[in-house]
Design an enzyme around this catalytic site. Structure first.
Site, mmCIF file in Angstrom:
data_model
loop_
_atom_site.group_PDB
_atom_site.id
_atom_site.type_symbol
_atom_site.label_atom_id
_atom_site.label_comp_id
_atom_site.label_asym_id
_atom_site.label_seq_id
_atom_site.Cartn_x
_atom_site.Cartn_y
_atom_site.Cartn_z
ATOM 1 C CG HIS A 51 0.024 0.114 2.495
ATOM 2 N ND1 HIS A 51 0.620 -0.995 3.074
ATOM 3 C CD2 HIS A 51 0.473 1.191 3.195
ATOM 4 C CE1 HIS A 51 1.384 -0.587 4.078
ATOM 5 N NE2 HIS A 51 1.314 0.730 4.170
ATOM 6 C CG HIS A 133 7.682 4.794 0.964
ATOM 7 N ND1 HIS A 133 7.472 5.847 1.831
ATOM 8 C CD2 HIS A 133 7.755 3.677 1.737
ATOM 9 C CE1 HIS A 133 7.433 5.388 3.067
ATOM 10 N NE2 HIS A 133 7.595 4.065 3.035
#
Ligand code: 2AM
Length: 192
Positions: A51, A133
């Site tokens: 995620h 990220h």
């Protein structure tokens, strides 16, 4: 009294706001990772746990989660696209990640808003700048060759979600608690 403290503790949940990666992209990333990193590079994150975190909340009470959920529900923002065209290594935290060289303005705005709402509710936020990220490997503390290119996976983001981190048979799993839509419609070129 001890009883009360224990009950309070058990009702705390480790939560964070994040962007979901579609399953096809998670699988694509798993294949790309296997082709580009040796097994000794680090501990791979399972596909379903991949995620992009927007705001980390820490261990929070149900009351605090409710306030943050209400505030999240009032966010009115357009969707955006994210291209995962960057890859890097943070040896200090042992994280190898996929990111984006030019994060879209919508992503930065959404993360900024959720992080400031979290901070106002007493969820301590890191002083490090937001670096969007997707964590690929953990425990990567030794030097590793970083591939020159990614697969440029592109996410069309039309919602964001609140997740809870839970231990299932000794393994960390991220479960979705609630999602909120981002408005569709005309996207400005700099939002793409
Ligand atoms: P990471 O992937 O870079 O470790 C669930 O733990 C998510 O919240 C992960 O994406 C993790 O980021 C992030 N996270 C965990 N602890 C955090 C912290 N103290 N500050 C910011 N983000 C954190």
């Amino acid at each position: 009294m001890i009883d009360t403290v224990d009950k309070t503790k058990t009702s705390l949940r480790r939560m964070f706001f994040a962007l979901t990666l579609p399953e096809a992209i998670q699988q694509d990333i798993v294949q790309w990772r296997a082709a580009n990193f040796p097994p000794e590079a680090g501990r791979p994150i399972v596909a379903a746990n991949m995620h992009l975190t927007l705001a980390f909340l820490g261990e929070i009470s149900a009351a605090k989660a409710q306030v943050l959920q209400q505030q999240a529900g009032r966010i009115s923002q357009a969707g955006f696209s994210v291209t995962l065209d960057d890859v890097g290594h943070w040896p200090g935290s042992g994280v190898i990640w996929l990111g984006c060289k030019n994060p879209p303005r919508g992503l930065l705005q959404l993360a900024q808003l959720l992080r400031s709402q979290a901070a106002r509710s007493g969820c301590a936020q890191t002083s490090l700048p937001f670096h969007p990220h997707v964590t690929l490997l953990r425990g990567a503390t030794r030097p590793v060759v970083i591939p020159a290119k990614t697969n440029n996976q592109r996410l069309c983001v039309d919602h964001f979600s609140l997740y809870e981190s839970v231990l299932v048979r000794g393994r960390t799993r991220y479960t979705k608690v609630q999602s909120w839509p981002l408005a569709s419609g005309e996207r400005k070129p700099d939002d793409v």
